[in-house]
Design a protein around this motif. Sequence first.
Motif, PDB file in Angstrom:
ATOM      1  N   GLU A  50       0.104  -5.029   3.485  1.00  0.00           N
ATOM      2  CA  GLU A  50      -0.649  -3.937   4.082  1.00  0.00           C
ATOM      3  C   GLU A  50       0.220  -2.748   4.480  1.00  0.00           C
ATOM      4  OE1 GLU A  50      -3.977  -3.945   4.195  1.00  0.00           O
ATOM      5  OE2 GLU A  50      -3.816  -5.846   3.114  1.00  0.00           O
ATOM      6  N   GLY A  97       2.667   0.625   4.247  1.00  0.00           N
ATOM      7  CA  GLY A  97       2.822   1.833   3.458  1.00  0.00           C
ATOM      8  C   GLY A  97       4.280   2.084   3.129  1.00  0.00           C
ATOM      9  N   HIS A 125       1.445   6.199   5.957  1.00  0.00           N
ATOM     10  CA  HIS A 125       2.024   6.838   4.760  1.00  0.00           C
ATOM     11  C   HIS A 125       2.795   8.082   5.163  1.00  0.00           C
ATOM     12  CE1 HIS A 125      -0.291   4.115   2.308  1.00  0.00           C
ATOM     13  NE2 HIS A 125      -1.404   4.539   2.838  1.00  0.00           N
ATOM     14  N   ASP A 157      -0.705   0.195   8.856  1.00  0.00           N
ATOM     15  CA  ASP A 157      -0.211   0.880   7.661  1.00  0.00           C
ATOM     16  C   ASP A 157      -0.094   2.367   7.932  1.00  0.00           C
ATOM     17  OD1 ASP A 157       0.428   1.410   5.022  1.00  0.00           O
ATOM     18  OD2 ASP A 157      -1.657   1.704   4.462  1.00  0.00           O
ATOM     19  N   LYS A 213       0.826  -1.209   0.000  1.00  0.00           N
ATOM     20  CA  LYS A 213       0.000   0.000   0.000  1.00  0.00           C
ATOM     21  C   LYS A 213       0.860   1.259   0.000  1.00  0.00           C
ATOM     22  CE  LYS A 213      -4.111  -2.055   2.057  1.00  0.00           C
ATOM     23  NZ  LYS A 213      -5.114  -1.991   3.155  1.00  0.00           N
ATOM     24  N   TRP A 221       2.020   4.417  -1.578  1.00  0.00           N
ATOM     25  CA  TRP A 221       1.543   5.309  -2.633  1.00  0.00           C
ATOM     26  C   TRP A 221       2.637   6.220  -3.160  1.00  0.00           C
ATOM     27  CZ3 TRP A 221       1.643  10.637  -1.873  1.00  0.00           C
ATOM     28  CH2 TRP A 221       1.847  11.077  -0.564  1.00  0.00           C
TER      29      TRP A 221
END
Length: 300
Positions: free
Chosen positions: A261, A263, A300, A298, A233, A235
């Motif tokens: 899962e 980031g 980010h 997770d 995940k 991005w």
Amino acid sequence: MLKKLFIWACICGLCGGLSSCFRSWRKSDREIREHYANRNIKPTYYTIQNDSLRLFVATTGADTLPPLLLIHGAPGAWYGYMNMIDDSLLQQKYHIIAVDRLGYNHSSYRKKRFVTSIDTQARAAALALSLNHSRQKGVILGRSYGAPIAAKIAILNPQRFNKLVMLAPAIDPATEKFWWFSKPAKWWIVRMWLPHRLNVATFEKFAHVKELEKLSNEWSQLEVPTTVVQGGKDWIVDPSNLDFARKQLTNKTAEFIYLPEAGHLISYSHPDLVRKLVTTLFDSGLATPMATASSGQDEH
């Protein structure tokens, strides 16, 4: 007139948005002092200088232990690895060396304002190894944009390392990601309102494809055993970079770990895994099969 006002409003909004995003994770020297105010073990700081550069380095652990060299991404700074620098287990096993890459935080390069060359960044960061007096091979870890730089350091200095760890590595030139604000961030009117480190990151990003294409011809020269970890995940870096690494490191001593899962900031979301990876060396043998590991929270 209204059109000009609208354009200026958009520019101001862009500058403000980028600056706010940057400030959300940037730490000031005062914040760092406060973080370490009541801690028994504090980093020791060094500045390595020559006619071309100024390299700032933070270390913990005895310099007679094997080195653990940490290379940050873009934008970033040495304190992005603060959780590893403060890790008591790692401090007992390694001389932990975290650098500010050229153009970031307290490091600078006199010849160019924006240093986009992976080779130049790697040769500069490698100077931090002069602080270690163990005469033992160590481990080098890089994440995101710092991963290809860490790989280049390992290629240039195979005698200094017995393991390379790349977390969420941005290494495939074909999958470099750009966002709506990427091009406007290069406008001089925008750059003048942004922190220097963010401008360095912007120019580095636009040079990244060509720099990674150069590095693509050098992966065959990598002789240091390597671990690559990628989140599903993520991005910021396309997860397919793991496939690229697998292809480039065919017949090399390497392992590949996929966290479905996870980031982008794996060193924070999975500290136990990262600690295990840097403290566990390879057995002899060739590349291991793709490994899939479960992940925790997770982020980010």
